[in-house]
Design an enzyme around this catalytic site. Structure first.
Site, mmCIF file in Angstrom:
data_model
loop_
_atom_site.group_PDB
_atom_site.id
_atom_site.type_symbol
_atom_site.label_atom_id
_atom_site.label_comp_id
_atom_site.label_asym_id
_atom_site.label_seq_id
_atom_site.Cartn_x
_atom_site.Cartn_y
_atom_site.Cartn_z
ATOM 1 N N GLU A 26 1.176 -1.286 -0.010
ATOM 2 C CA GLU A 26 0.310 -0.231 -0.113
ATOM 3 C C GLU A 26 0.955 1.203 0.179
ATOM 4 O O GLU A 26 1.841 1.177 0.671
ATOM 5 C CB GLU A 26 -1.036 -0.410 1.621
ATOM 6 C CG GLU A 26 -1.484 1.349 1.408
ATOM 7 C CD GLU A 26 -3.091 1.010 1.650
ATOM 8 O OE1 GLU A 26 -3.479 -0.341 2.436
ATOM 9 O OE2 GLU A 26 -3.959 1.546 2.105
ATOM 10 N N ARG A 75 -11.644 17.770 9.397
ATOM 11 C CA ARG A 75 -11.078 16.711 9.975
ATOM 12 C C ARG A 75 -10.035 17.117 10.741
ATOM 13 O O ARG A 75 -9.837 15.753 11.499
ATOM 14 C CB ARG A 75 -10.704 16.069 8.934
ATOM 15 C CG ARG A 75 -9.618 14.769 8.390
ATOM 16 C CD ARG A 75 -9.538 14.158 6.645
ATOM 17 N NE ARG A 75 -8.397 13.754 7.085
ATOM 18 C CZ ARG A 75 -8.397 12.411 6.332
ATOM 19 N NH1 ARG A 75 -8.816 12.418 5.186
ATOM 20 N NH2 ARG A 75 -7.135 12.349 6.459
ATOM 21 N N ASP A 132 -2.869 14.550 7.095
ATOM 22 C CA ASP A 132 -2.067 12.836 6.485
ATOM 23 C C ASP A 132 -1.008 13.272 5.473
ATOM 24 O O ASP A 132 -1.381 13.399 4.212
ATOM 25 C CB ASP A 132 -3.735 12.067 5.615
ATOM 26 C CG ASP A 132 -3.039 10.792 5.241
ATOM 27 O OD1 ASP A 132 -2.280 10.658 5.651
ATOM 28 O OD2 ASP A 132 -3.280 10.187 4.515
ATOM 29 N N ASN A 191 -3.472 -1.675 7.338
ATOM 30 C CA ASN A 191 -4.780 -2.367 6.862
ATOM 31 C C ASN A 191 -4.317 -4.284 6.620
ATOM 32 O O ASN A 191 -3.781 -4.264 6.209
ATOM 33 C CB ASN A 191 -4.601 -2.136 5.311
ATOM 34 C CG ASN A 191 -5.412 -0.257 5.455
ATOM 35 O OD1 ASN A 191 -5.768 -0.184 6.856
ATOM 36 N ND2 ASN A 191 -5.318 0.537 4.318
ATOM 37 N N TRP A 237 -14.023 11.976 1.918
ATOM 38 C CA TRP A 237 -13.241 11.969 3.121
ATOM 39 C C TRP A 237 -12.606 14.084 4.274
ATOM 40 O O TRP A 237 -11.401 13.102 4.816
ATOM 41 C CB TRP A 237 -11.166 11.982 1.882
ATOM 42 C CG TRP A 237 -11.617 10.778 1.388
ATOM 43 C CD1 TRP A 237 -12.699 11.136 -0.049
ATOM 44 C CD2 TRP A 237 -10.945 9.404 1.838
ATOM 45 N NE1 TRP A 237 -12.240 9.326 -0.233
ATOM 46 C CE2 TRP A 237 -11.550 8.400 1.053
ATOM 47 C CE3 TRP A 237 -10.693 8.742 2.978
ATOM 48 C CZ2 TRP A 237 -11.203 7.595 0.731
ATOM 49 C CZ3 TRP A 237 -10.970 8.002 3.082
ATOM 50 C CH2 TRP A 237 -11.446 6.602 1.840
ATOM 51 N N GLU A 267 3.680 9.446 -0.849
ATOM 52 C CA GLU A 267 2.099 8.959 -1.353
ATOM 53 C C GLU A 267 2.152 11.073 -1.817
ATOM 54 O O GLU A 267 1.697 10.337 -3.173
ATOM 55 C CB GLU A 267 1.766 8.193 -0.201
ATOM 56 C CG GLU A 267 0.156 8.730 -0.636
ATOM 57 C CD GLU A 267 -1.028 7.958 0.712
ATOM 58 O OE1 GLU A 267 -0.022 7.900 2.269
ATOM 59 O OE2 GLU A 267 -2.260 8.188 1.016
ATOM 60 N N GLU A 302 5.306 9.634 14.049
ATOM 61 C CA GLU A 302 4.893 8.940 12.730
ATOM 62 C C GLU A 302 5.147 9.753 11.575
ATOM 63 O O GLU A 302 4.723 10.801 11.349
ATOM 64 C CB GLU A 302 3.502 8.627 12.376
ATOM 65 C CG GLU A 302 3.756 7.638 10.911
ATOM 66 C CD GLU A 302 2.419 6.963 10.847
ATOM 67 O OE1 GLU A 302 1.740 6.109 12.382
ATOM 68 O OE2 GLU A 302 1.587 6.688 9.574
ATOM 69 N N GLU A 361 -10.356 4.563 8.919
ATOM 70 C CA GLU A 361 -11.251 3.848 7.710
ATOM 71 C C GLU A 361 -11.275 2.732 6.719
ATOM 72 O O GLU A 361 -11.163 1.582 6.040
ATOM 73 C CB GLU A 361 -9.964 3.979 6.780
ATOM 74 C CG GLU A 361 -9.097 5.964 6.756
ATOM 75 C CD GLU A 361 -7.905 5.915 6.248
ATOM 76 O OE1 GLU A 361 -7.083 5.015 5.700
ATOM 77 O OE2 GLU A 361 -7.798 6.703 5.096
HETATM 78 O O1 GCW Z 1 -3.546 8.280 3.829
HETATM 79 C C1 GCW Z 1 -3.899 7.130 4.087
HETATM 80 C C2 GCW Z 1 -3.858 6.343 2.814
HETATM 81 C C3 GCW Z 1 -3.468 5.168 3.279
HETATM 82 C C4 GCW Z 1 -3.304 4.218 4.201
HETATM 83 C C5 GCW Z 1 -3.375 5.430 5.674
HETATM 84 C C6 GCW Z 1 -3.392 5.329 6.651
HETATM 85 C C7 GCW Z 1 -2.737 2.471 5.317
HETATM 86 O O2 GCW Z 1 -4.059 6.835 1.312
HETATM 87 O O3 GCW Z 1 -3.078 4.183 2.300
HETATM 88 O O4 GCW Z 1 -2.985 3.363 4.778
HETATM 89 O O5 GCW Z 1 -3.255 7.047 5.443
HETATM 90 O O6 GCW Z 1 -2.136 5.906 7.451
HETATM 91 O O7 GCW Z 1 -3.576 4.130 7.568
#
Ligand code: GCW
Length: 617
Positions: free
Chosen positions: A118, A294, A323, A161, A481, A351, A345, A244
């Site tokens: 992922e 959010r 994020d 996940n 989102w 990404e 983290e 999620e």
């Molecule tokens: O930003 C999102 C990502 C997901 C990711 C999630 C997370 C692992 O798009 O792909 O899932 O964060 O950090 O849990």
């Protein structure tokens, strides 16, 4: 397999892999030093003095022509790598006792059992394929070595996940293989961690995963006993719950303290940590709902639980409240929990930061986080990994700088980003001084360039919604989102001040005032905190709309300048060709971002560029 088959970036200074029979960090340290000295044709004596009281710490003292390296079981290995790197770069090894700032320095791999990763941008999984373990032991040792060389001591090998069949990692039939893998990492002082499925008991005959149901707690206790029979030094479990669409305690009306503590108590007898991620927000928001903001979610869920978590629970919190956007303020949650263990983290996987196609060196970004986050607030650091099966592990050869720098930053967050980048450059490529300087400044500036052509001024979420590469100004605007910018013909941005959503009030007075006040809110976060008209005049006298245009044009020009610098560097192959190939894609991306974003705002505002540059209509 030959060392030269894998481009190991900074480890190219080391010779062939350490012999497979090395069983302790001391064995590895000895082998590494002997081989490195031989390769570098150094004949200095290095005396190793193990001292178990030192654990991960080490001390390098000069004696005559050589060194005495004193250290605990893994400390001696860390000291060995530090000495080798200093000899290789012509630097001075650190003096006095060196102790890691954070006890847990973790890499989180988002690898799926089927072999995909992922948000992975450097090939398939190094650990899994087709629903089973599938790894090359030689590469595993190289990976362990890379991690140890920069002090990373925990690797979580599977995605947070947890997709079927990854839950089997803690089931009887997969545990022997997990134990074999742990044995490869152990001599390097690297312990395994696994992501677990919070609802795992439901797969095994229980009708609930309620953390307060004694049957559930017993199930996890028994499961932990089984797991630790196979891997006595497992670092613990990593959990993504109620996030999620992952299951979690909310299903049973319980808090995350209830859920985390129940799991932590199962791990406690074995010294394991329970790492609980705080990436919890409503991912089914209605865009019409203006009450929900959010970035406020994590604080709302967790700040009230401060002090309620067991000692072996660590809350893992993303650096920003959204994020991993290219720029976010520090997460207010990290500043709010004085009585809770927290891990910061960060995400090495690019990404939202260019998919390891665009160059994006992260150390300057981490330094900015620590400008607002007192280092003693956190007890651990975690990074989402950027590794995969590609020969060079990170896709773009320069992306390795982020893993390198992450480890050393988690060891000592005061380390200067420029120094980290320079050390990586020198270890990876023996370039002439002027070229090395050029590469260092290219990398140091790369984040600023990327930010300018993609999302300057705190503009978030104008990215293509699924893959997260390339511009899509309206891509998230009416989605579920909770990520909106609400650009219209007059203005853009969300008002997060006290008179808006109130997000700023999650900070203490100093930061709250700084962000509330338009004169003190830094330009690069203005649109994160404020809704501004296009004719708003910024501190430098330019209007907001002009800054949007200027930044996108300049970012693109700066990317072109990076490309020209890159051409002058005598990088070894295959890195030279690979970096050039990716740079061509980066330029294409930069132009696309520039033109799409500028056109988007031009069409909305009707304001022309004051400098008359080409904006498509
Ligand atoms: O930003 C999102 C990502 C997901 C990711 C999630 C997370 C692992 O798009 O792909 O899932 O964060 O950090 O849990």
């Amino acid at each position: 397999m030959k060392h030269s088959d894998h481009s190991l970036t900074w480890l190219t200074c080391l010779p062939e892999a350490v012999p497979a029979q090395a069983v302790t960090p001391l064995d590895v340290a000895r082998a590494e030093i002997n081989q490195a000295l031989a390769v570098m044709q150094h004949s200095i004596p290095v005396v190793l003095r193990p001292d178990s009281t030192l654990s991960e710490s080490f001390c390098l003292e000069r004696e005559g022509e050589g060194y005495i390296l004193t250290g605990g079981s893994t400390g001696i290995l860390y000291g060995a790598y530090r000495l080798i790197m200093s000899l290789k770069t012509g630097g001075t090894p650190p003096s006095g006792v060196q102790q890691p700032r954070y006890a847990l320095r973790m890499l989180n791999c988002w690898d799926n059992a089927e072999g995909t990763i992922e948000r992975g941008y450097s090939g398939r999984s190094l650990f899994f394929e087709d629903g089973r373990f599938d790894y090359d032991p030689v590469r595993m040792r190289q990976l362990a070595r890379m991690l140890a060389s920069v002090g990373v001591n925990v690797i979580c090998i599977n995605n947070v996940n947890v997709h079927d069949p990854a839950h089997k990692l803690i089931e009887e039939d997969w545990l022997p293989q997990l134990s074999d893998l742990a044995a490869i990492f152990r001599p390097y002082g690297v312990r395994l961690m696994v992501s677990i499925d919070y609802a795992h008991p439901l797969r095994c005959g229980l009708d609930t995963a309620d953390p307060l149901d004694p049957r559930v707690a017993d199930w996890w206790k028994t499961r932990a006993q089984l797991v630790y029979r196979y891997i006595p030094d497992l670092a613990g479990f990593l959990v993504k719950a109620d996030s999620e669409h992952r299951p979690g305690p909310f299903t049973y009306g319980r808090t995350h303290a209830d859920g985390a503590n129940m799991l932590a108590r199962a791990l406690a007898p074995f010294g394991g940590a329970l790492v609980w991620r705080c990436f919890v927000y409503n991912c089914l928001q209605d865009w019409r709902d203006t009450k929900t903001d959010r970035p406020m979610a994590a604080y709302k869920h967790y700040a009230c639980l401060d002090g309620q978590f067991d000692r072996n629970v660590i809350l893992q919190i993303k650096n920003g409240p959204f994020d991993f956007q290219v720029r976010e303020p520090v997460s207010p949650l990290l500043l709010a929990m004085a009585h809770t263990n927290m891990a910061l983290e960060v995400q090495l996987a690019q990404e939202y930061t260019g998919h390891q196609i665009d160059i994006y060196a992260m150390p300057p970004m981490w330094k900015e986080i620590f400008d607002d986050l007192p280092k003693e607030r956190i007890t651990a650091m975690a990074a989402v990994g950027n590794l995969g099966r590609d020969m060079n592990y990170t896709g773009h050869p320069f992306a390795a700088v982020n893993l390198f720098a992450f480890g050393l930053t988690a060891w000592n967050p005061d380390t200067d980003p420029a120094a980290l980048i320079r050390t990586w450059c020198r270890l990876s490529y023996a370039l002439p001084a002027a070229q090395e300087d050029a590469l260092v400044s290219l990398l140091l500036g790369s984040r600023g360039v990327y930010e300018k052509y993609t999302a300057p001024l705190g503009l978030c979420w104008m990215v293509e919604p699924h893959g997260h590469y390339g511009p899509s100004p309206m891509g998230y605007e009416y989605a579920l989102w909770g990520t909106y910018h609400k650009a219209n013909r007059d203005a853009v941005g969300i008002d997060r001040t006290a008179s808006g959503t109130g997000y700023t009030r999650q900070y203490d007075k100093t930061l709250c005032d700084k962000y509330e006040n338009l004169n003190t809110c830094p330009d690069n976060l203005k649109l994160f905190f404020h809704r501004l008209r296009y004719d708003y005049v910024m501190a430098d006298g330019r209007t907001l709309i002009q800054r949007i245009y200027d930044d996108h044009f300049e970012g693109c020009e700066e990317a072109e300048a990076m490309a020209r610098v890159l051409e002058t560097l005598d990088l070894p192959e295959p890195d030279r060709s690979e970096a050039a190939r990716r740079m061509a894609l980066q330029l294409k991306n930069a132009r696309e971002w520039r033109d799409v974003t500028n056109t988007f705002f031009y069409r909305l505002s009707g304001v022309s560029d004051a400098k008359g540059r080409r904006i498509y209509d």
